[in-house]
Design a protein around this motif. Structure first.
Motif, PDB file in Angstrom:
ATOM      1  N   ALA A 201       0.826  -1.207   0.000  1.00  0.00           N
ATOM      2  CA  ALA A 201       0.000   0.000   0.000  1.00  0.00           C
ATOM      3  C   ALA A 201       0.860   1.258   0.000  1.00  0.00           C
ATOM      4  O   ALA A 201       0.575   2.219  -0.725  1.00  0.00           O
ATOM      5  CB  ALA A 201      -0.932  -0.015   1.211  1.00  0.00           C
ATOM      6  N   ASN A 202       1.936   1.254   0.777  1.00  0.00           N
ATOM      7  CA  ASN A 202       2.822   2.422   0.820  1.00  0.00           C
ATOM      8  C   ASN A 202       3.551   2.631  -0.505  1.00  0.00           C
ATOM      9  O   ASN A 202       3.741   3.768  -0.949  1.00  0.00           O
ATOM     10  CB  ASN A 202       3.830   2.275   1.954  1.00  0.00           C
ATOM     11  N   LYS A 203       3.973   1.537  -1.133  1.00  0.00           N
ATOM     12  CA  LYS A 203       4.653   1.655  -2.429  1.00  0.00           C
ATOM     13  C   LYS A 203       3.714   2.236  -3.479  1.00  0.00           C
ATOM     14  O   LYS A 203       4.144   3.020  -4.345  1.00  0.00           O
ATOM     15  CB  LYS A 203       5.175   0.290  -2.875  1.00  0.00           C
ATOM     16  N   LYS A 204       2.447   1.866  -3.431  1.00  0.00           N
ATOM     17  CA  LYS A 204       1.482   2.412  -4.388  1.00  0.00           C
ATOM     18  C   LYS A 204       1.283   3.913  -4.164  1.00  0.00           C
ATOM     19  O   LYS A 204       1.084   4.673  -5.126  1.00  0.00           O
ATOM     20  CB  LYS A 204       0.159   1.666  -4.264  1.00  0.00           C
ATOM     21  N   ILE A 205       1.334   4.345  -2.904  1.00  0.00           N
ATOM     22  CA  ILE A 205       1.205   5.773  -2.603  1.00  0.00           C
ATOM     23  C   ILE A 205       2.383   6.539  -3.211  1.00  0.00           C
ATOM     24  O   ILE A 205       2.202   7.556  -3.884  1.00  0.00           O
ATOM     25  CB  ILE A 205       1.139   6.005  -1.083  1.00  0.00           C
ATOM     26  N   TYR A 206       3.609   6.041  -3.001  1.00  0.00           N
ATOM     27  CA  TYR A 206       4.790   6.693  -3.557  1.00  0.00           C
ATOM     28  C   TYR A 206       4.777   6.662  -5.081  1.00  0.00           C
ATOM     29  O   TYR A 206       5.228   7.610  -5.735  1.00  0.00           O
ATOM     30  CB  TYR A 206       6.058   6.017  -3.037  1.00  0.00           C
ATOM     31  N   LEU A 207       4.257   5.584  -5.647  1.00  0.00           N
ATOM     32  CA  LEU A 207       4.205   5.490  -7.102  1.00  0.00           C
ATOM     33  C   LEU A 207       3.340   6.601  -7.691  1.00  0.00           C
ATOM     34  O   LEU A 207       3.701   7.214  -8.711  1.00  0.00           O
ATOM     35  CB  LEU A 207       3.658   4.112  -7.509  1.00  0.00           C
ATOM     36  N   GLU A 208       2.227   6.895  -7.072  1.00  0.00           N
ATOM     37  CA  GLU A 208       1.356   7.966  -7.548  1.00  0.00           C
ATOM     38  C   GLU A 208       2.045   9.322  -7.422  1.00  0.00           C
ATOM     39  O   GLU A 208       1.905  10.189  -8.293  1.00  0.00           O
ATOM     40  CB  GLU A 208       0.045   7.960  -6.767  1.00  0.00           C
ATOM     41  N   LYS A 209       2.812   9.522  -6.354  1.00  0.00           N
ATOM     42  CA  LYS A 209       3.520  10.793  -6.182  1.00  0.00           C
ATOM     43  C   LYS A 209       4.587  10.964  -7.268  1.00  0.00           C
ATOM     44  O   LYS A 209       4.750  12.062  -7.815  1.00  0.00           O
ATOM     45  CB  LYS A 209       4.173  10.865  -4.798  1.00  0.00           C
ATOM     46  N   TYR A 210       5.296   9.897  -7.592  1.00  0.00           N
ATOM     47  CA  TYR A 210       6.302   9.984  -8.644  1.00  0.00           C
ATOM     48  C   TYR A 210       5.670  10.273  -9.999  1.00  0.00           C
ATOM     49  O   TYR A 210       6.227  11.022 -10.812  1.00  0.00           O
ATOM     50  CB  TYR A 210       7.108   8.680  -8.706  1.00  0.00           C
ATOM     51  N   ARG A 211       4.522   9.684 -10.256  1.00  0.00           N
ATOM     52  CA  ARG A 211       3.847   9.943 -11.525  1.00  0.00           C
ATOM     53  C   ARG A 211       3.395  11.403 -11.624  1.00  0.00           C
ATOM     54  O   ARG A 211       3.445  12.008 -12.712  1.00  0.00           O
ATOM     55  CB  ARG A 211       2.656   9.001 -11.673  1.00  0.00           C
ATOM     56  N   ASP A 212       2.955  11.962 -10.499  1.00  0.00           N
ATOM     57  CA  ASP A 212       2.605  13.384 -10.486  1.00  0.00           C
ATOM     58  C   ASP A 212       3.836  14.248 -10.723  1.00  0.00           C
ATOM     59  O   ASP A 212       3.785  15.265 -11.426  1.00  0.00           O
ATOM     60  CB  ASP A 212       1.948  13.748  -9.155  1.00  0.00           C
ATOM     61  N   MET A 213       4.972  13.869 -10.104  1.00  0.00           N
ATOM     62  CA  MET A 213       6.211  14.617 -10.283  1.00  0.00           C
ATOM     63  C   MET A 213       6.686  14.558 -11.726  1.00  0.00           C
ATOM     64  O   MET A 213       7.248  15.526 -12.250  1.00  0.00           O
ATOM     65  CB  MET A 213       7.291  14.049  -9.364  1.00  0.00           C
ATOM     66  N   LEU A 214       6.454  13.415 -12.397  1.00  0.00           N
ATOM     67  CA  LEU A 214       6.902  13.258 -13.777  1.00  0.00           C
ATOM     68  C   LEU A 214       6.203  14.256 -14.701  1.00  0.00           C
ATOM     69  O   LEU A 214       6.789  14.741 -15.674  1.00  0.00           O
ATOM     70  CB  LEU A 214       6.644  11.817 -14.240  1.00  0.00           C
ATOM     71  N   LYS A 215       4.965  14.565 -14.390  1.00  0.00           N
ATOM     72  CA  LYS A 215       4.206  15.501 -15.230  1.00  0.00           C
ATOM     73  C   LYS A 215       4.797  16.909 -15.189  1.00  0.00           C
ATOM     74  O   LYS A 215       4.695  17.656 -16.165  1.00  0.00           O
ATOM     75  CB  LYS A 215       2.750  15.532 -14.780  1.00  0.00           C
ATOM     76  N   SER A 216       5.407  17.284 -14.066  1.00  0.00           N
ATOM     77  CA  SER A 216       5.929  18.651 -13.914  1.00  0.00           C
ATOM     78  C   SER A 216       7.455  18.698 -13.969  1.00  0.00           C
ATOM     79  O   SER A 216       8.044  19.725 -13.626  1.00  0.00           O
ATOM     80  CB  SER A 216       5.450  19.243 -12.579  1.00  0.00           C
TER      81      SER A 216
END
Length: 284
Positions: A161-176
Protein backbone atom coordinates in the motif's frame (compact mmCIF):
# COMPACT_ATOMS: atom_id res chain seq x y z
CA UNK A 1 20.57 56.65 17.87
CA UNK A 2 17.52 55.03 19.45
CA UNK A 3 15.32 56.46 16.71
CA UNK A 4 17.51 54.79 14.03
CA UNK A 5 17.54 51.32 15.64
CA UNK A 6 13.76 51.15 15.93
CA UNK A 7 13.05 51.40 12.12
CA UNK A 8 15.84 48.90 11.35
CA UNK A 9 14.41 46.41 13.81
CA UNK A 10 10.99 46.86 12.20
CA UNK A 11 12.39 46.12 8.70
CA UNK A 12 14.18 42.97 9.93
CA UNK A 13 10.99 41.72 11.54
CA UNK A 14 9.06 42.18 8.29
CA UNK A 15 11.67 40.22 6.25
CA UNK A 16 11.74 37.35 8.74
CA UNK A 17 7.98 37.03 8.72
CA UNK A 18 7.77 36.82 4.91
CA UNK A 19 6.75 33.16 4.16
CA UNK A 20 8.03 33.11 0.59
CA UNK A 21 11.40 34.79 1.03
CA UNK A 22 13.65 31.68 1.32
CA UNK A 23 11.28 28.92 0.29
CA UNK A 24 12.44 26.80 -2.65
CA UNK A 25 10.07 25.20 -5.12
CA UNK A 26 8.61 21.85 -4.04
CA UNK A 27 9.86 19.88 -7.01
CA UNK A 28 13.44 21.07 -6.55
CA UNK A 29 13.51 19.66 -3.00
CA UNK A 30 12.24 16.31 -4.21
CA UNK A 31 14.62 16.15 -7.14
CA UNK A 32 17.57 16.81 -4.87
CA UNK A 33 16.45 14.02 -2.54
CA UNK A 34 16.10 11.57 -5.42
CA UNK A 35 19.47 12.46 -6.90
CA UNK A 36 21.30 12.14 -3.59
CA UNK A 37 19.71 8.88 -2.39
CA UNK A 38 18.80 5.52 -3.84
CA UNK A 39 15.95 5.14 -1.41
CA UNK A 40 12.55 6.74 -1.59
CA UNK A 41 12.40 10.39 -0.43
CA UNK A 42 9.92 11.47 2.22
CA UNK A 43 6.57 12.67 0.84
CA UNK A 44 6.18 16.39 0.08
CA UNK A 45 5.07 18.65 2.91
CA UNK A 46 1.69 19.51 1.44
CA UNK A 47 0.81 15.85 0.75
CA UNK A 48 2.24 14.42 3.95
CA UNK A 49 -1.16 14.50 5.60
CA UNK A 50 -2.72 12.64 2.66
CA UNK A 51 0.07 10.04 2.64
CA UNK A 52 -0.22 9.56 6.41
CA UNK A 53 -3.98 9.18 6.13
CA UNK A 54 -3.59 6.61 3.32
CA UNK A 55 -1.00 4.67 5.31
CA UNK A 56 -3.27 4.65 8.37
CA UNK A 57 -6.14 3.45 6.19
CA UNK A 58 -3.92 0.68 4.77
CA UNK A 59 -2.93 -0.29 8.31
CA UNK A 60 -6.58 -0.51 9.37
CA UNK A 61 -7.42 -2.60 6.33
CA UNK A 62 -4.64 -5.07 7.05
CA UNK A 63 -5.62 -5.20 10.72
CA UNK A 64 -8.92 -6.73 9.62
CA UNK A 65 -7.21 -9.52 7.60
CA UNK A 66 -8.44 -12.92 8.72
CA UNK A 67 -5.99 -15.53 9.91
CA UNK A 68 -3.93 -16.98 7.07
CA UNK A 69 -3.28 -20.67 7.79
CA UNK A 70 -1.53 -22.92 5.27
CA UNK A 71 -2.21 -26.62 5.77
CA UNK A 72 -0.06 -29.35 4.27
CA UNK A 73 -0.15 -33.12 4.65
CA UNK A 74 1.62 -36.32 3.67
CA UNK A 75 0.08 -39.80 3.66
CA UNK A 76 1.41 -43.21 2.65
CA UNK A 77 -1.16 -45.98 2.28
CA UNK A 78 -0.57 -49.66 1.51
CA UNK A 79 -3.23 -51.03 -0.80
CA UNK A 80 -4.17 -54.37 -2.34
CA UNK A 81 -4.60 -53.15 -5.91
CA UNK A 82 -3.31 -49.83 -7.23
CA UNK A 83 -6.00 -49.49 -9.90
CA UNK A 84 -8.88 -50.12 -7.51
CA UNK A 85 -7.43 -47.78 -4.91
CA UNK A 86 -6.92 -45.09 -7.55
CA UNK A 87 -10.59 -45.26 -8.50
CA UNK A 88 -11.55 -44.84 -4.85
CA UNK A 89 -9.19 -41.88 -4.52
CA UNK A 90 -10.70 -40.21 -7.59
CA UNK A 91 -14.21 -40.54 -6.12
CA UNK A 92 -13.06 -39.00 -2.83
CA UNK A 93 -11.27 -36.17 -4.65
CA UNK A 94 -14.38 -35.38 -6.68
CA UNK A 95 -16.59 -35.46 -3.59
CA UNK A 96 -14.37 -32.94 -1.78
CA UNK A 97 -14.02 -30.59 -4.79
CA UNK A 98 -10.29 -31.24 -4.98
CA UNK A 99 -8.04 -31.87 -7.97
CA UNK A 100 -4.79 -33.70 -8.79
CA UNK A 101 -1.94 -31.27 -9.44
CA UNK A 102 0.71 -33.93 -10.15
CA UNK A 103 0.71 -37.70 -10.68
CA UNK A 104 3.69 -40.06 -10.79
CA UNK A 105 3.71 -43.87 -11.07
CA UNK A 106 6.67 -46.17 -10.38
CA UNK A 107 6.75 -49.90 -11.11
CA UNK A 108 9.71 -51.82 -9.68
CA UNK A 109 10.49 -55.48 -8.97
CA UNK A 110 9.70 -54.92 -5.31
CA UNK A 111 6.60 -52.70 -5.34
CA UNK A 112 4.25 -50.35 -7.18
CA UNK A 113 3.99 -46.69 -6.13
CA UNK A 114 1.44 -44.11 -7.21
CA UNK A 115 2.36 -40.64 -5.93
CA UNK A 116 -0.27 -37.90 -6.12
CA UNK A 117 -0.11 -34.20 -5.29
CA UNK A 118 -3.66 -33.18 -4.38
CA UNK A 119 -4.98 -29.63 -3.92
CA UNK A 120 -8.15 -29.38 -1.88
CA UNK A 121 -10.21 -26.40 -0.60
CA UNK A 122 -9.12 -25.41 2.89
CA UNK A 123 -12.51 -26.22 4.41
CA UNK A 124 -12.49 -29.78 2.97
CA UNK A 125 -8.92 -30.70 3.97
CA UNK A 126 -9.81 -32.58 7.17
CA UNK A 127 -12.68 -34.43 5.48
CA UNK A 128 -10.34 -35.52 2.67
CA UNK A 129 -7.77 -36.85 5.16
CA UNK A 130 -10.44 -38.81 7.06
CA UNK A 131 -11.82 -40.31 3.84
CA UNK A 132 -8.40 -41.55 2.80
CA UNK A 133 -7.82 -43.02 6.26
CA UNK A 134 -10.97 -45.18 6.02
CA UNK A 135 -11.44 -47.88 3.42
CA UNK A 136 -8.58 -47.21 1.00
CA UNK A 137 -6.00 -49.40 2.69
CA UNK A 138 -3.59 -49.55 5.60
CA UNK A 139 -2.17 -46.15 6.56
CA UNK A 140 1.60 -46.57 6.93
CA UNK A 141 2.35 -42.93 7.78
CA UNK A 142 0.53 -39.62 8.11
CA UNK A 143 1.96 -36.15 8.73
CA UNK A 144 -0.19 -33.00 8.94
CA UNK A 145 1.23 -29.49 9.46
CA UNK A 146 -0.21 -25.96 9.76
CA UNK A 147 1.71 -22.75 9.10
CA UNK A 148 0.35 -19.37 10.22
CA UNK A 149 1.46 -16.73 7.67
CA UNK A 150 -0.84 -13.93 8.84
CA UNK A 151 2.07 -11.75 10.01
CA UNK A 152 3.90 -12.07 6.70
CA UNK A 153 0.72 -11.38 4.74
CA UNK A 154 -0.02 -8.26 6.79
CA UNK A 155 3.54 -6.95 6.47
CA UNK A 156 3.59 -7.40 2.68
CA UNK A 157 0.14 -5.77 2.38
CA UNK A 158 1.22 -2.65 4.33
CA UNK A 159 4.42 -2.25 2.32
CA UNK A 160 2.48 -2.75 -0.91
CA UNK A 161 0.00 0.00 0.00
CA UNK A 162 2.82 2.42 0.82
CA UNK A 163 4.65 1.66 -2.43
CA UNK A 164 1.48 2.41 -4.39
CA UNK A 165 1.21 5.77 -2.60
CA UNK A 166 4.79 6.69 -3.56
CA UNK A 167 4.20 5.49 -7.10
CA UNK A 168 1.36 7.97 -7.55
CA UNK A 169 3.52 10.79 -6.18
CA UNK A 170 6.30 9.98 -8.64
CA UNK A 171 3.85 9.94 -11.53
CA UNK A 172 2.60 13.38 -10.49
CA UNK A 173 6.21 14.62 -10.28
CA UNK A 174 6.90 13.26 -13.78
CA UNK A 175 4.21 15.50 -15.23
CA UNK A 176 5.93 18.65 -13.91
CA UNK A 177 9.57 17.58 -14.45
CA UNK A 178 11.56 20.33 -16.19
CA UNK A 179 14.81 18.65 -17.31
CA UNK A 180 15.73 15.43 -19.10
CA UNK A 181 17.84 14.34 -16.14
CA UNK A 182 14.90 14.74 -13.77
CA UNK A 183 12.61 12.83 -16.14
CA UNK A 184 15.03 9.90 -16.44
CA UNK A 185 15.59 9.70 -12.68
CA UNK A 186 11.87 9.77 -11.93
CA UNK A 187 11.16 7.14 -14.60
CA UNK A 188 13.84 4.87 -13.10
CA UNK A 189 12.25 5.20 -9.65
CA UNK A 190 8.84 4.48 -11.15
CA UNK A 191 10.20 1.35 -12.88
CA UNK A 192 11.76 0.06 -9.65
CA UNK A 193 8.57 0.69 -7.72
CA UNK A 194 6.46 -1.08 -10.33
CA UNK A 195 8.78 -4.12 -10.17
CA UNK A 196 8.57 -4.20 -6.37
CA UNK A 197 4.79 -3.87 -6.51
CA UNK A 198 4.57 -6.81 -8.98
CA UNK A 199 6.70 -8.97 -6.67
CA UNK A 200 4.61 -8.06 -3.62
CA UNK A 201 1.32 -8.72 -5.41
CA UNK A 202 2.67 -12.05 -6.66
CA UNK A 203 3.64 -13.04 -3.11
CA UNK A 204 0.17 -12.18 -1.83
CA UNK A 205 -1.44 -14.21 -4.63
CA UNK A 206 0.79 -17.19 -3.81
CA UNK A 207 -0.10 -17.02 -0.10
CA UNK A 208 -3.80 -16.73 -0.90
CA UNK A 209 -3.56 -19.77 -3.18
CA UNK A 210 -1.80 -21.87 -0.52
CA UNK A 211 -4.30 -20.75 2.12
CA UNK A 212 -7.41 -21.30 0.03
CA UNK A 213 -6.22 -24.68 -1.29
CA UNK A 214 -4.34 -27.03 1.02
CA UNK A 215 -1.80 -29.50 -0.38
CA UNK A 216 -1.68 -33.25 0.30
CA UNK A 217 1.09 -35.58 -0.87
CA UNK A 218 -0.57 -39.01 -1.18
CA UNK A 219 1.41 -42.18 -1.90
CA UNK A 220 -0.38 -45.46 -2.71
CA UNK A 221 1.94 -48.40 -2.13
CA UNK A 222 1.57 -52.03 -3.14
CA UNK A 223 4.25 -54.54 -2.22
CA UNK A 224 4.99 -57.28 -4.72
CA UNK A 225 5.25 -60.74 -3.14
CA UNK A 226 7.29 -62.14 -6.00
CA UNK A 227 9.32 -60.62 -8.81
CA UNK A 228 8.16 -63.16 -11.40
CA UNK A 229 5.12 -61.94 -13.27
CA UNK A 230 4.34 -65.25 -15.00
CA UNK A 231 4.29 -67.73 -12.12
CA UNK A 232 1.31 -68.09 -9.78
CA UNK A 233 1.38 -67.68 -6.04
CA UNK A 234 1.42 -71.06 -4.28
CA UNK A 235 3.63 -73.79 -2.81
CA UNK A 236 4.15 -75.61 -6.13
CA UNK A 237 5.26 -72.51 -8.02
CA UNK A 238 7.48 -71.43 -5.14
CA UNK A 239 9.06 -74.93 -5.01
CA UNK A 240 9.82 -74.82 -8.73
CA UNK A 241 11.27 -71.35 -8.40
CA UNK A 242 13.48 -72.52 -5.54
CA UNK A 243 14.83 -75.40 -7.65
CA UNK A 244 15.45 -72.99 -10.51
CA UNK A 245 17.27 -70.54 -8.26
CA UNK A 246 19.37 -73.40 -6.78
CA UNK A 247 20.37 -74.65 -10.24
CA UNK A 248 21.23 -71.12 -11.33
CA UNK A 249 23.39 -70.69 -8.23
CA UNK A 250 25.22 -74.00 -8.98
CA UNK A 251 25.83 -72.99 -12.59
CA UNK A 252 27.16 -69.63 -11.46
CA UNK A 253 29.52 -71.34 -9.00
CA UNK A 254 30.72 -73.80 -11.66
CA UNK A 255 31.37 -71.03 -14.17
CA UNK A 256 33.24 -69.12 -11.52
CA UNK A 257 35.49 -72.09 -10.84
CA UNK A 258 36.15 -72.56 -14.55
CA UNK A 259 37.17 -68.94 -14.86
CA UNK A 260 40.03 -69.74 -12.42
CA UNK A 261 41.62 -72.40 -14.69
CA UNK A 262 44.97 -70.49 -15.07
CA UNK A 263 45.50 -70.77 -11.32
CA UNK A 264 44.75 -74.51 -11.41
CA UNK A 265 47.58 -75.00 -13.95
CA UNK A 266 50.00 -73.50 -11.46
CA UNK A 267 49.14 -75.99 -8.73
CA UNK A 268 51.13 -78.99 -10.18
CA UNK A 269 54.13 -76.76 -10.80
CA UNK A 270 54.00 -75.42 -7.25
CA UNK A 271 53.75 -79.01 -5.88
CA UNK A 272 56.73 -80.11 -8.00
CA UNK A 273 58.86 -77.25 -6.73
CA UNK A 274 57.87 -77.96 -3.15
CA UNK A 275 58.75 -81.69 -3.37
CA UNK A 276 62.06 -80.93 -5.04
CA UNK A 277 62.92 -78.39 -2.34
CA UNK A 278 61.95 -80.92 0.34
CA UNK A 279 64.08 -83.77 -1.11
CA UNK A 280 67.07 -81.45 -1.51
CA UNK A 281 66.73 -80.46 2.11
CA UNK A 282 66.78 -84.11 3.27
CA UNK A 283 69.97 -84.82 1.29
CA UNK A 284 71.64 -81.84 2.88
Amino acid sequence: MGKLILPLFFLVFINCSNPGADKQPLNADLMEAIASKNELPPPPAEVSKISSTSAIRAQKNTDTISRKIIKNGEMRIQVGEIKKAQNQVNDIIKKNQAYIEKEQFQNTDMDDNLNLTIRVPHKNFDALINSFSDGIGSVLSKNISSNDVTEEYTDVSIKLANKKIYLEKYRDMLKSAATTKDILEIQENIRELEDEIDVAEGRLRFIDDRVNYSTLQLSLYKEKIRSSATSKIGFGSRFIDSLTEGWNSFVSFLLGMISLWPFFLLIPFIVFLWRKWKSHKKKA
